[in-house]
Design a protein around this motif. Sequence first.
Motif, short mmCIF file in Angstrom:
data_model
loop_
_atom_site.label_atom_id
_atom_site.label_comp_id
_atom_site.label_asym_id
_atom_site.label_seq_id
_atom_site.Cartn_x
_atom_site.Cartn_y
_atom_site.Cartn_z
N LEU A 7 0.87 -1.17 0.00
CA LEU A 7 0.00 0.00 0.00
C LEU A 7 0.91 1.22 0.00
O LEU A 7 1.90 1.24 0.73
CB LEU A 7 -0.89 0.02 1.25
CG LEU A 7 -1.77 -1.21 1.48
CD1 LEU A 7 -2.42 -1.16 2.85
CD2 LEU A 7 -2.83 -1.29 0.38
N VAL A 8 0.56 2.20 -0.81
CA VAL A 8 1.39 3.39 -0.91
C VAL A 8 0.53 4.62 -0.60
O VAL A 8 -0.53 4.80 -1.18
CB VAL A 8 2.01 3.52 -2.32
CG1 VAL A 8 2.81 4.80 -2.44
CG2 VAL A 8 2.90 2.31 -2.61
N GLU A 9 1.00 5.40 0.37
CA GLU A 9 0.28 6.62 0.75
C GLU A 9 1.25 7.77 0.83
O GLU A 9 2.45 7.58 0.99
CB GLU A 9 -0.33 6.48 2.16
CG GLU A 9 -1.43 5.48 2.31
CD GLU A 9 -1.62 5.15 3.79
OE1 GLU A 9 -2.05 6.04 4.55
OE2 GLU A 9 -1.30 4.01 4.17
N ARG A 10 0.69 8.99 0.79
CA ARG A 10 1.50 10.17 1.04
C ARG A 10 1.00 10.84 2.30
O ARG A 10 -0.19 11.07 2.46
CB ARG A 10 1.36 11.13 -0.15
CG ARG A 10 2.31 10.82 -1.27
CD ARG A 10 3.67 11.41 -1.03
NE ARG A 10 3.61 12.87 -1.00
CZ ARG A 10 3.47 13.63 -2.09
NH1 ARG A 10 3.38 13.11 -3.28
NH2 ARG A 10 3.40 14.95 -1.97
N ARG A 11 1.92 11.13 3.23
CA ARG A 11 1.57 11.92 4.41
C ARG A 11 2.39 13.18 4.35
O ARG A 11 3.55 13.19 4.77
CB ARG A 11 1.90 11.16 5.69
CG ARG A 11 1.21 9.81 5.83
CD ARG A 11 -0.25 9.99 6.23
NE ARG A 11 -0.89 8.68 6.35
CZ ARG A 11 -0.95 7.97 7.46
NH1 ARG A 11 -0.40 8.42 8.56
NH2 ARG A 11 -1.54 6.80 7.49
N GLY A 12 1.82 14.23 3.78
CA GLY A 12 2.60 15.45 3.56
C GLY A 12 3.74 15.14 2.63
O GLY A 12 3.54 14.61 1.53
N ARG A 13 4.96 15.43 3.07
CA ARG A 13 6.13 15.19 2.23
C ARG A 13 6.74 13.80 2.45
O ARG A 13 7.84 13.53 1.99
CB ARG A 13 7.19 16.28 2.49
CG ARG A 13 6.74 17.66 1.94
CD ARG A 13 7.81 18.71 2.08
NE ARG A 13 9.13 18.25 1.68
CZ ARG A 13 9.55 18.14 0.41
NH1 ARG A 13 8.75 18.45 -0.58
NH2 ARG A 13 10.77 17.72 0.16
N VAL A 14 6.04 12.95 3.19
CA VAL A 14 6.58 11.61 3.47
C VAL A 14 5.79 10.56 2.69
O VAL A 14 4.57 10.60 2.64
CB VAL A 14 6.51 11.30 4.99
CG1 VAL A 14 6.93 9.86 5.27
CG2 VAL A 14 7.37 12.28 5.77
N GLY A 15 6.52 9.63 2.08
CA GLY A 15 5.89 8.50 1.42
C GLY A 15 5.83 7.34 2.39
O GLY A 15 6.84 7.00 3.01
#
Length: 257
Positions: A7-15
Amino acid sequence: EQYENILVERRGRVGLVTLNRPEALNALNKALMDELVAAVSAMDVDPEVGAVVVTGSAKAFAAGADIKEMQSKGYMEMYAADWFRGWEDLTRLRIPIVAAVSGFALGGGCELAMMCDFIIAGDNAKFGQPEINLGVIPGMGGSQRLTHAVGKAKAMDMVLTGRFMGAEEAERAGLVSRVVPAADVVEEALKAAEVIASKSKPVAMVAKEAVNAAFEVGLAQGVLFERRVFHSLFATEDQKEGMAAFSEKRTPEFKHR
Ligand code: HXC
């Protein structure tokens, strides 16, 4: 991107990449390797992403390379495919990668965690290289990276007996940078990655490159490499901004975040 094993998500500037084969305790098959390498490679060159967190489930970061996938293969097949070669592509990426380990990190799982730049462990983490119980040895760098991380005594102990190492022992031995309550491990890793992602990305990449040089070259060459790349950073806008911000008592606004 549509992935089947992660699963790939973005949390602000963090992958955030979460291994997602719960039915096999995140056993690392070739498909998962290819997806993980593709996902993190895309983040490596994405200016919007400054750091990556790789994690698994509460029970298992990853219980190893996929034993069932390898079981029936012969030497020629393993050699011809150069089995596990693809993992090297992950280690060549320049973006900082933090491993958030909860539960089992065994065999290839431990080796994947060690390919990351540092490991934040939940207090329930169990690290091990139990390949000897399967009639093989570590194949994704464990005999080398574990020895670099914890020294010969513990590396030999773990690789020869196959015993597991708990989070506390792993921290004492230098395998992990921090131990946190298991429930907080992803959050703490995301926080660390956010801090990294707030810096200049190219400067963070150079910092990673410099630390990694310590594993490849002798002290004099390593110190020289560090000094030369240190000099090179004085050609960057982010060095000018970082030092100006310090003098002006303000927070730096890095251009190449
Ligand atoms: C394929 C795996 C697997 C693995 C677990 N599973 N680990 N499948 N490869 N490495 C599968 C199990 O077969 C099972 O599938 C399901 O995941 C749940 O696992 P259980 O064993 O039922 O869970 P549990 O009883 O809680 O035990 C957890 C465990 C145990 C102690 C982590 O799964 C285990 O010992 N796994 C293998 C650990 C290991 O040896 N790792 C090193 C691999 S070799 P089903 O279908 O039965 O539900 C390696 C380096 C490469 O990584 C070198 C070449 C081998």
